[in-house]
Design an enzyme around this catalytic site. Structure first.
Site, PDB file in Angstrom:
ATOM      1  N   HIS A  72      13.732  17.575   4.986  1.00 33.09           N
ATOM      2  CA  HIS A  72      13.042  16.316   5.287  1.00 33.09           C
ATOM      3  C   HIS A  72      11.600  16.387   4.798  1.00 33.09           C
ATOM      4  CE1 HIS A  72      15.695  14.245   8.556  1.00 33.09           C
ATOM      5  NE2 HIS A  72      16.414  14.789   7.599  1.00 33.09           N
ATOM      6  N   PRO A 292      10.101  20.147  23.931  1.00 35.34           N
ATOM      7  CA  PRO A 292      10.739  20.009  22.617  1.00 35.34           C
ATOM      8  C   PRO A 292      10.056  19.018  21.670  1.00 35.34           C
ATOM      9  CG  PRO A 292      12.093  19.014  24.337  1.00 35.34           C
ATOM     10  CD  PRO A 292      10.982  19.707  25.029  1.00 35.34           C
ATOM     11  N   TYR A 384       3.274  20.396  12.352  1.00 34.27           N
ATOM     12  CA  TYR A 384       4.718  20.152  12.457  1.00 34.27           C
ATOM     13  C   TYR A 384       5.494  21.020  11.467  1.00 34.27           C
ATOM     14  CZ  TYR A 384       9.038  17.661  13.409  1.00 34.27           C
ATOM     15  OH  TYR A 384      10.330  17.357  13.786  1.00 34.27           O
TER      16      TYR A 384
HETATM   17  P1  RFL Z   1      17.770  31.734  24.365  1.00 33.58           P
HETATM   18  O1  RFL Z   1      18.364  30.840  23.341  1.00 33.58           O
HETATM   19  O2  RFL Z   1      17.596  31.220  25.740  1.00 33.58           O
HETATM   20  O3  RFL Z   1      18.672  33.050  24.410  1.00 33.58           O
HETATM   21  C1  RFL Z   1      18.515  34.046  25.395  1.00 33.58           C
HETATM   22  C2  RFL Z   1      19.836  34.771  25.581  1.00 33.58           C
HETATM   23  O4  RFL Z   1      19.682  35.789  26.580  1.00 33.58           O
HETATM   24  C3  RFL Z   1      20.810  35.765  27.439  1.00 33.58           C
HETATM   25  N1  RFL Z   1      20.409  36.312  28.745  1.00 33.58           N
HETATM   26  C4  RFL Z   1      20.706  37.563  29.152  1.00 33.58           C
HETATM   27  N2  RFL Z   1      21.407  38.538  28.562  1.00 33.58           N
HETATM   28  C5  RFL Z   1      21.533  39.703  29.259  1.00 33.58           C
HETATM   29  N3  RFL Z   1      21.002  39.898  30.478  1.00 33.58           N
HETATM   30  C6  RFL Z   1      20.298  38.933  31.099  1.00 33.58           C
HETATM   31  N4  RFL Z   1      19.783  39.126  32.312  1.00 33.58           N
HETATM   32  C7  RFL Z   1      20.122  37.703  30.434  1.00 33.58           C
HETATM   33  N5  RFL Z   1      19.483  36.549  30.730  1.00 33.58           N
HETATM   34  C8  RFL Z   1      19.662  35.722  29.706  1.00 33.58           C
HETATM   35  C9  RFL Z   1      21.224  34.302  27.498  1.00 33.58           C
HETATM   36  O5  RFL Z   1      22.589  34.150  27.846  1.00 33.58           O
HETATM   37  C10 RFL Z   1      20.939  33.847  26.069  1.00 33.58           C
HETATM   38  O6  RFL Z   1      22.067  33.953  25.232  1.00 33.58           O
HETATM   39  O7  RFL Z   1      16.351  32.294  23.910  1.00 33.58           O
HETATM   40  P2  RFL Z   1      15.812  32.706  22.436  1.00 33.58           P
HETATM   41  O8  RFL Z   1      16.842  33.551  21.741  1.00 33.58           O
HETATM   42  O9  RFL Z   1      14.442  33.205  22.617  1.00 33.58           O
HETATM   43  O10 RFL Z   1      15.812  31.327  21.614  1.00 33.58           O
HETATM   44  C11 RFL Z   1      14.913  30.282  21.963  1.00 33.58           C
HETATM   45  C12 RFL Z   1      15.499  28.904  21.597  1.00 33.58           C
HETATM   46  O11 RFL Z   1      16.815  28.818  22.112  1.00 33.58           O
HETATM   47  C13 RFL Z   1      14.639  27.740  22.131  1.00 33.58           C
HETATM   48  O12 RFL Z   1      13.273  28.019  21.951  1.00 33.58           O
HETATM   49  C14 RFL Z   1      14.935  26.399  21.442  1.00 33.58           C
HETATM   50  O13 RFL Z   1      16.239  25.972  21.717  1.00 33.58           O
HETATM   51  C15 RFL Z   1      13.962  25.305  21.884  1.00 33.58           C
HETATM   52  N6  RFL Z   1      14.245  23.979  21.316  1.00 33.58           N
HETATM   53  C16 RFL Z   1      13.826  23.635  20.040  1.00 33.58           C
HETATM   54  N7  RFL Z   1      13.221  24.531  19.252  1.00 33.58           N
HETATM   55  C17 RFL Z   1      12.865  24.225  17.967  1.00 33.58           C
HETATM   56  O14 RFL Z   1      12.298  25.083  17.277  1.00 33.58           O
HETATM   57  N8  RFL Z   1      13.132  22.994  17.406  1.00 33.58           N
HETATM   58  C18 RFL Z   1      13.754  22.021  18.122  1.00 33.58           C
HETATM   59  O15 RFL Z   1      14.037  20.959  17.569  1.00 33.58           O
HETATM   60  C19 RFL Z   1      14.106  22.306  19.503  1.00 33.58           C
HETATM   61  N9  RFL Z   1      14.716  21.399  20.247  1.00 33.58           N
HETATM   62  C20 RFL Z   1      14.893  23.010  22.091  1.00 33.58           C
HETATM   63  C21 RFL Z   1      15.116  21.704  21.521  1.00 33.58           C
HETATM   64  C22 RFL Z   1      15.348  23.289  23.381  1.00 33.58           C
HETATM   65  C23 RFL Z   1      15.987  22.324  24.116  1.00 33.58           C
HETATM   66  N10 RFL Z   1      16.441  22.690  25.426  1.00 33.58           N
HETATM   67  C24 RFL Z   1      17.701  22.354  25.943  1.00 33.58           C
HETATM   68  C25 RFL Z   1      15.706  23.645  26.203  1.00 33.58           C
HETATM   69  C26 RFL Z   1      15.740  20.730  22.250  1.00 33.58           C
HETATM   70  C27 RFL Z   1      16.157  21.008  23.554  1.00 33.58           C
HETATM   71  C28 RFL Z   1      16.806  19.859  24.310  1.00 33.58           C
HETATM   72  C1  PHB Z   2      16.914  17.937  17.809  1.00 30.24           C
HETATM   73  O1  PHB Z   2      17.601  18.342  18.757  1.00 30.24           O
HETATM   74  O2  PHB Z   2      17.418  17.580  16.750  1.00 30.24           O
HETATM   75  C2  PHB Z   2      15.447  17.885  17.954  1.00 30.24           C
HETATM   76  C3  PHB Z   2      14.850  18.195  19.169  1.00 30.24           C
HETATM   77  C4  PHB Z   2      13.452  18.128  19.286  1.00 30.24           C
HETATM   78  C5  PHB Z   2      12.699  17.737  18.190  1.00 30.24           C
HETATM   79  C6  PHB Z   2      13.284  17.440  16.987  1.00 30.24           C
HETATM   80  C7  PHB Z   2      14.657  17.516  16.864  1.00 30.24           C
HETATM   81  O3  PHB Z   2      11.338  17.641  18.303  1.00 30.24           O
END
Ligand code: RFL
Ligand code: PHB
Length: 389
Positions: A72, A292, A384
């Site tokens: 993008h 997010p 961004y």
């Molecule tokens: P995770 O993905 O939470 O993975 C951690 C893993 O550790 C396990 N775990 C354990 N394992 C062993 N023993 C324990 N005691 C444990 N406790 C936990 C868990 O089961 C899991 O598998 O962390 P990690 O790897 O640091 O990754 C981080 C990302 O997942 C997170 O920052 C992003 O998803 C955030 N996020 C976004 N980030 C972006 O860069 N761009 C985006 O567009 C974006 N959109 C989002 C998002 C997060 C969202 N939510 C739901 C929080 C949109 C949403 C809605």
């Molecule tokens: C996505 O889930 O696609 C997503 C979430 C947060 C953003 C952008 C994209 O800021």
């Protein structure tokens, strides 16, 4: 010693770190609480900074990303019917890549399988000990049996609810937090995206985001009160609300359809310092959470892995501890800048029910300034697309 590095958590942080360390000839084991299917069912992030794309290429896991990711050149920020186009390419020379976290995780699992690295799923009661001794110890239960591993270093990649951060004594941890008074309700739907680029929409009814995963799969969000549950939101209610919040021309061409996933995520900013405690390092969501709105969470996890991989290679291959000594400060410098950006985007784009007249005017003026100032647009674009590692 059983392994050079024990990695707690098999999400994107743990998998990517393991991928880099094994390619550098460092032995690892990943201990993951959930099943692989469960990890792969989390929807979450959708936007990769170009630096993250380059890291995934360097890790040898970009074949599908390069074939299926959607580059993008910009995004649309809207305020009612006012449209502010942020042209990343023109303003910074850089792009971002739309490619789901689920896909990144799947690509990493596949690459780890091909390399034959060890990932243990279904571990419980992980306990981390001896972080100030010559060897660290990690114990866990699996299928009712207790196991203990020794290692040189522990990487805490276990997310916000993990055990690693809590292993640092409370008195030695400093936590910074902002909890926002709303969440995001997100849906996935097999429909074509309403716009070529993402739309971050501010409106009098609250925030909405139009994102996508591929040409026939969208990820749309609306800001909701924290008390709402996904069951409160029928598909009809979601589409009606979403349409009210995006500009009228986008609403007129919106294609609706059944949702195939629906969930609510609360919004929070959180940092825990330091990121190093003796032989343990915190990485990704274990150490920090961003709302997010700036698409920074996964991207910060990737930059943490970049710094830590470099530091561990220096320590384990060259006997030089300068990288691990600097890891916390180096990573935190970039983390705080992304914290600031995510907070600012969140404050600018959401409706705050309890905000006073002054705060509301500040938000309006911020958007008006963004609409008329190329410098403001460049500042947003620079953050961004991602600050340099
Ligand atoms: P995770 O993905 O939470 O993975 C951690 C893993 O550790 C396990 N775990 C354990 N394992 C062993 N023993 C324990 N005691 C444990 N406790 C936990 C868990 O089961 C899991 O598998 O962390 P990690 O790897 O640091 O990754 C981080 C990302 O997942 C997170 O920052 C992003 O998803 C955030 N996020 C976004 N980030 C972006 O860069 N761009 C985006 O567009 C974006 N959109 C989002 C998002 C997060 C969202 N939510 C739901 C929080 C949109 C949403 C809605
Ligand atoms: C996505 O889930 O696609 C997503 C979430 C947060 C953003 C952008 C994209 O800021």
């Amino acid at each position: 010693m059983d392994h050079q590095v024990v990695i707690i958590g098999g999400g994107p942080s743990g998998l990517l770190l393991s991928q880099f360390l094994n390619r550098s000839g460092i032995s690892t084991i990943i201990l993951e609480r959930s099943s692989r299917d469960h990890v792969l069912s989390r929807i979450r992030a959708g936007v990769l900074e170009w630096g993250s794309v380059e890291m995934l290429r360097e890790a040898g896991v970009s074949a599908r990303l390069d074939a299926e990711g959607i580059p993008h050149d910009g995004t649309l920020i809207t305020d009612g019917d006012r449209e502010i186009h942020i042209d990343f390419k023109a303003l910074t020379g850089k792009q971002v890549m739309v490619y789901g976290q689920t896909e990144v995780t799947q690509d990493l699992y596949q690459a780890q399988d091909a390399m034959g690295t060890t990932i243990v799923h279904g571990v419980e009661d992980v306990v981390i000990d001896d972080l100030d001794a010559a060897e660290a110890r990690v114990s866990y239960t699996r299928d009712g049996a207790r196991h203990t591993l020794t290692c040189a270093y522990v990487a805490g990649c276990d997310g916000f609810h993990g055990v690693s951060r809590k292993t640092i004594p409370e008195a030695r941890r400093r936590e910074f937090e902002r909890v926002y008074p709303f969440g995001w309700l997100g849906i996935l739907s097999r429909t074509p995206p309403v716009n070529d680029e993402l739309i971050y929409a501010n409106s009098e009814h609250g925030f909405a985001l139009a994102s996508m995963r591929n040409p026939n799969l969208v990820r749309y969000y609306v800001q909701v009160p924290l008390s709402d549950r996904p069951e409160d939101w029928s598909d009809d209610r979601f589409w009606t609300e979403f349409k009210r919040r995006i500009p009228a021309d986008a609403a007129a061409r919106l294609v609706t359809g059944p949702s195939i996933e629906k969930s609510i995520a609360p919004l929070r900013s959180f940092v825990s310092e330091p990121l190093r405690w003796g032989r343990m390092f915190l990485v990704g969501d274990a150490a920090h959470i961003v709302p997010p709105t700036g698409a920074k969470g996964l991207n910060l996890a990737v930059s943490d892995v970049h710094y830590l991989h470099e530091a561990l290679v220096k320590a384990l291959k060259q006997g030089d501890d300068s990288g691990i000594d600097d890891y916390s400060a180096r990573a935190l410098d970039r983390i705080w800048k992304a914290m600031r950006f995510s907070w600012q985007m969140t404050m600018m784009l959401h409706r705050f029910d309890d905000e006073d007249g002054f705060a509301a005017q500040m938000r309006r003026a911020t958007l008006a300034h963004l609409a008329s100032s190329e410098a403001a647009q460049r500042d947003l674009a620079e953050n961004y697309v991602g600050l340099p590692f």
